[in-house]
Write a protein that holds these residues in place. Structure first.
Motif, mmCIF file in Angstrom:
data_model
loop_
_atom_site.group_PDB
_atom_site.id
_atom_site.type_symbol
_atom_site.label_atom_id
_atom_site.label_comp_id
_atom_site.label_asym_id
_atom_site.label_seq_id
_atom_site.Cartn_x
_atom_site.Cartn_y
_atom_site.Cartn_z
ATOM 1 N N VAL A 19 -27.644 -80.983 7.747
ATOM 2 C CA VAL A 19 -27.776 -82.142 8.637
ATOM 3 C C VAL A 19 -28.912 -83.029 8.125
ATOM 4 O O VAL A 19 -29.977 -82.523 7.746
ATOM 5 C CB VAL A 19 -28.072 -81.689 10.079
ATOM 6 C CG1 VAL A 19 -28.250 -82.893 10.994
ATOM 7 C CG2 VAL A 19 -26.941 -80.801 10.585
ATOM 8 N N LEU A 20 -28.670 -84.326 8.109
ATOM 9 C CA LEU A 20 -29.696 -85.271 7.650
ATOM 10 C C LEU A 20 -30.257 -86.050 8.822
ATOM 11 O O LEU A 20 -29.515 -86.640 9.605
ATOM 12 C CB LEU A 20 -29.110 -86.256 6.629
ATOM 13 C CG LEU A 20 -30.048 -87.407 6.214
ATOM 14 C CD1 LEU A 20 -31.245 -86.871 5.431
ATOM 15 C CD2 LEU A 20 -29.300 -88.466 5.409
ATOM 16 N N TYR A 21 -31.591 -86.014 8.934
ATOM 17 C CA TYR A 21 -32.305 -86.900 9.840
ATOM 18 C C TYR A 21 -33.160 -87.813 8.970
ATOM 19 O O TYR A 21 -33.920 -87.337 8.120
ATOM 20 C CB TYR A 21 -33.187 -86.119 10.810
ATOM 21 C CG TYR A 21 -32.401 -85.438 11.907
ATOM 22 C CD1 TYR A 21 -32.046 -86.125 13.065
ATOM 23 C CD2 TYR A 21 -31.998 -84.114 11.773
ATOM 24 C CE1 TYR A 21 -31.322 -85.508 14.077
ATOM 25 C CE2 TYR A 21 -31.268 -83.485 12.779
ATOM 26 C CZ TYR A 21 -30.931 -84.193 13.921
ATOM 27 O OH TYR A 21 -30.200 -83.583 14.900
ATOM 28 N N ALA A 22 -32.994 -89.110 9.188
ATOM 29 C CA ALA A 22 -33.689 -90.092 8.350
ATOM 30 C C ALA A 22 -34.641 -90.914 9.193
ATOM 31 O O ALA A 22 -34.289 -91.353 10.304
ATOM 32 C CB ALA A 22 -32.675 -90.998 7.659
ATOM 33 N N ILE A 23 -35.844 -91.124 8.667
ATOM 34 C CA ILE A 23 -36.840 -91.968 9.327
ATOM 35 C C ILE A 23 -37.136 -93.135 8.390
ATOM 36 O O ILE A 23 -37.645 -92.937 7.283
ATOM 37 C CB ILE A 23 -38.129 -91.186 9.637
ATOM 38 C CG1 ILE A 23 -37.823 -90.008 10.574
ATOM 39 C CG2 ILE A 23 -39.173 -92.106 10.255
ATOM 40 C CD1 ILE A 23 -39.029 -89.138 10.865
ATOM 41 N N HIS A 24 -36.781 -94.322 8.838
ATOM 42 C CA HIS A 24 -37.038 -95.532 8.056
ATOM 43 C C HIS A 24 -38.365 -96.105 8.528
ATOM 44 O O HIS A 24 -38.449 -96.746 9.580
ATOM 45 C CB HIS A 24 -35.893 -96.536 8.263
ATOM 46 C CG HIS A 24 -35.998 -97.757 7.409
ATOM 47 N ND1 HIS A 24 -35.847 -97.716 6.036
ATOM 48 C CD2 HIS A 24 -36.250 -99.053 7.732
ATOM 49 C CE1 HIS A 24 -35.976 -98.930 5.539
ATOM 50 N NE2 HIS A 24 -36.234 -99.769 6.543
ATOM 51 N N ILE A 25 -39.420 -95.883 7.756
ATOM 52 C CA ILE A 25 -40.769 -96.268 8.167
ATOM 53 C C ILE A 25 -41.069 -97.674 7.649
ATOM 54 O O ILE A 25 -41.782 -97.878 6.664
ATOM 55 C CB ILE A 25 -41.801 -95.217 7.687
ATOM 56 C CG1 ILE A 25 -43.199 -95.569 8.157
ATOM 57 C CG2 ILE A 25 -41.721 -94.972 6.209
ATOM 58 C CD1 ILE A 25 -44.206 -94.453 7.984
#
Length: 306
Positions: free
Chosen positions: A219-225
């Motif tokens: 599973v991918l969780y992405a945080i675009h900072i």
């Protein structure tokens, strides 16, 4: 409760003391004529029974010894333990991660939030990968998170080698996938922290990578900072694998995102299988009790017909 010794062999061994007990209680004893004056001789059944019990104690002790030598075992109660989640942090260290973010830069804020995430996810296994145009696996997947906590000073964007100056998220995700497929048990998750757009996710590459991740139960969780919009390929990959993509435009928002990911991926509890352990206590107590009775019986409960 069971025994390590095969039940058929145990039964054969138990036949020996059982035969002794049957012989003791069924055998005929010679009668002894005693003179009585004006009295009726008694049958002595109670006394004979008491003598038989005393004489049976060695055979009973032999039964206990055989049971102990057979290796009694007992199954323990199954325990409930936390189900392991293998989390690979995939952190962007391209030059843009030096942009101001709160009191520091994007890289500092990201690593601080990861450190806090490690604290609330104790019991999971973690790995750390840095990427730019190249990929460096900094910490292998382990339950010891101390190496991750000490990593920030060594791979800061300003000190990273020149080949880490760009952003190739697709290459990084595939490299993290290779790490995670080596894990034997537990769930698998990639936590991507980046601030840019990756050219290697175009031309359908995003869905190719998403398919690979899904096939390997990652599973991918992405945080675009960044203040910019989350790139569509990142949103597509995260959604297809069952994860999600978030945008963090300030420090408080970044911390809340990590907390939200923790709530979305709550640790699962599972029951472990019962273990077989030695169980000698009741047999040892029974043996000691029989030995004590036999010692007392040997002092006055002996069959003496004279």
């Amino acid at each position: 409760m069971s025994f390590r010794l095969h039940w058929a062999i145990l039964l054969l061994l138990l036949l020996i003391p059982i035969a002794i007990l049957i012989w003791q209680w069924c055998r005929r004893r010679p009668a002894v004529v005693m003179p009585f004056d004006h009295g009726k001789p008694g049958q002595g059944r109670w006394l004979q029974g008491l003598l038989n019990v005393a004489a049976s104690l060695p055979a009973l002790l032999l039964i206990v010894v055989i049971l102990i030598l057979a290796g009694p075992i007992q199954l323990t109660e199954p325990e409930v333990k936390r189900r392991l989640t293998n989390i690979e942090f995939c952190v962007d260290i391209s030059g843009s991660m030096m942009a101001t973010f709160g009191e520091g830069n994007r890289y500092d804020a990201s690593m601080k939030s990861i450190d806090e995430f490690l604290e609330i996810r104790q019991g999971d296994a973690f790995g750390l990968t840095f990427f730019g145009n190249e990929v460096m696996h900094w910490v292998p997947i382990t339950t010891d998170a101390s190496a991750i906590r000490h990593a920030p000073p060594f791979m800061r964007p300003e000190v990273a080698p020149p080949m880490f100056g760009g952003t190739e998220i697709g290459k990084a995700l595939l490299a993290c996938q290779r790490r995670l497929v080596e894990t034997d048990n537990g769930d698998r998750m990639i936590l991507l922290v980046s601030d840019g757009f990756s050219f290697d996710l175009g031309n359908g590459n995003d869905m190719d990578i998403a398919n690979q991740l899904k096939e390997n139960n990652i599973v991918l969780y992405a945080i675009h900072i960044s203040e910019t919009e989350i790139p569509d390929p990142i949103i597509n990959i995260a959604a297809y694998t069952g994860g999600s993509a978030f945008a963090a435009d300030d420090v408080a928002g970044l911390a809340s995102i990590f907390g939200r990911i923790d709530s979305m991926e709550q640790a699962q509890m599972e029951r472990t299988s019962a273990d077989a352990v030695d169980y000698y206590r009741p047999y040892a107590l029974a043996g000691l009790s029989i030995m004590g009775l036999a010692l007392v019986g040997s002092l006055g409960m002996r069959y003496t017909p004279w």
